[in-house]
Design an enzyme around this catalytic site. Sequence first.
Site, PDB file in Angstrom:
ATOM      1  N   SER A  86       0.793  -1.177   0.079  1.00 24.17           N
ATOM      2  CA  SER A  86      -0.100  -0.134  -0.176  1.00 24.17           C
ATOM      3  C   SER A  86       0.856   1.390   0.034  1.00 24.17           C
ATOM      4  CB  SER A  86      -0.950  -0.040   1.204  1.00 24.17           C
ATOM      5  OG  SER A  86      -1.947  -0.731   0.986  1.00 24.17           O
ATOM      6  N   LYS A  97       0.145   3.555  -2.763  1.00 27.23           N
ATOM      7  CA  LYS A  97      -1.098   4.576  -3.026  1.00 27.23           C
ATOM      8  C   LYS A  97      -0.374   6.049  -2.766  1.00 27.23           C
ATOM      9  CE  LYS A  97      -4.584   2.030  -0.545  1.00 27.23           C
ATOM     10  NZ  LYS A  97      -4.073   0.568  -0.297  1.00 27.23           N
ATOM     11  N   SER A 106      -5.934   3.660   4.472  1.00 24.54           N
ATOM     12  CA  SER A 106      -5.446   2.897   3.390  1.00 24.54           C
ATOM     13  C   SER A 106      -6.605   1.974   2.742  1.00 24.54           C
ATOM     14  CB  SER A 106      -4.478   1.943   3.773  1.00 24.54           C
ATOM     15  OG  SER A 106      -3.649   1.355   2.713  1.00 24.54           O
TER      16      SER A 106
END
Length: 432
Positions: free
Chosen positions: A59, A62, A124
Site C-alpha cells: 500500500s 498509494k 489505506s
Amino acid sequence: MIYIIISFLLMAMLPFGGKQVSAETDSLNLKGSAAILVDGNTGKVLYEKNADELLGVASMSKMMTEYIVLEAIKEGKISWDQKVTISKFIHDLSSPSLGVSTVGLTEGETYTVKELYESMAIHSANASTVALAELVGGSEENFVKLMNEKAKELGLKDYYFVNSSGLNNADMLGNHPEGTDANDENKMSARATAKLAYRLINDFPEVLQIASKPVLNFRGEEFKNFNWMLPGLVYEYEGVDGLKTGSTAFAGYNFTATAERNGQRLISVIMKTGSQQERFEETKKLLDYGFNNFSKEELFSKNHAVKGKTSLPVIKGKEDSVKIATKEPLSLVIKNGEKEQYKPKLVLDEKKINKDGKLTAPVKKGEVVGYVTYQYSGDDSGFLYPDQTVKVDVVAKEKVEKANWFVLMFRGMGGFFGNLWDGITSKVSSWF
C-alpha cells in the site's frame, strides 16, 4: 598435506574475496530487507541499506495514486467536492469480509473526492483508491499507465505498478487491470519509494495535513490510521506526521515515515520487515539515528569569498578586477562533528567569462557570476537524484563600468608597444 594447507589458505581468504558489507549499510543492524533515510528538505541520503533492490511495496504505492490525484485537483481536472458514484465492483471490493483495508462503500451511493482521498490516505482504503483511479484515469488500466508514466517523469527508476492500491491482483475479485498478471503486485526499491515520498510532500505539502490525522472520521464511524507512530497511537514518536504503511504476504511489512523536529525533516523507508511491530521499531532506529547524529549546519556564510578566488579579472572596464562572494549562506544537513570536512568549491558561469577566465565590462553589482557548492572528504551517499546538489549564487560585490573608447584605445596602444618592446628585448638578448 598440501591439499589441507591450500584449503586452509582459501578459507582464510574468503572474507576478503566476497562482497563486503559497508559499515554504513550495516551500522543500524536493521531487520528489514531494505531501508533508506533522507533529509526531507534537500534529498540528501543519510543512510541506506539495499536501497536499489526491487521489492514488494504493497500500500505504500498509494502515494503514487495520491500524487496523481492531487495533481489532477491542482490542474482543475477534478475537485475535492466532486461526487463519485460507487459501482458494484467498488462496493464488493470494500466488503470487510475480504480482509483488506476498507471503510465500506455502498453501491449507488455518492461520495466526494475528499472523502475517498482521506479514507485512502488515512485508513489505506483500497476500494476508495480504485474509485479515485477510475475517476482520474477513466479506468484503472489507464490509471496504471499514468502511474508508470509519472514514475518515469519523477525519476524513480526502480518501479513496477500493476494496480492503484498495492493489493495483490488476486485480491481484486477478478477485476485486476487488463494486461497484468492475475497474481502480480506493485514493486519499488527503497530509493524509489523515498523519491516518491520526497516529491509528494514537497510538491504537495498539504498532503501532511491529512496523513497526520491519527483517526479517520468517515460518515459517523472512526477508523484508526495504520501509521501507529502518530500522536496518541501505539508507537507514538515525536514529530511524525506521515506518511504511508503497506503490507501483503509478498511484500512483508513496510513503512514510509516522515517526521520533523526543530525545522529538520526526515524521510525514512523500511521494507520487508516481519511484523507490524517490527516496521515501527526499525523506523524508530532510522529516525533516532537521523535526529541524533545529523543537524543542519551553515557551512559557508553570506559574503563568503573562496580562498585564492576572491576576485575575477575584468577586461574593457574602468577597473581590471571585481570582488566576488556568496550571495547567501550555504547550509546542509551533515553528520555531527564533520563540518571541517566540507570545503567550498567555486564554479564560474562559463557564459559570463571568456576563455581566459575574465569577465567583460560592464559588470553590475550583484550580478551572478557562478555558484559555490562543497567538497566533502568523507564517505558520501549523495542525494536521491544524482544531479541534485546544494549551492548558492556567487555575485559581483561592486560594479565595474565599461571604460570609454579613448581609454581602451590607449590601453590597446600600450599593449601593442609593450608587446613590441618585449619582442625587441628578447631578440637583443638572444644575440648575447
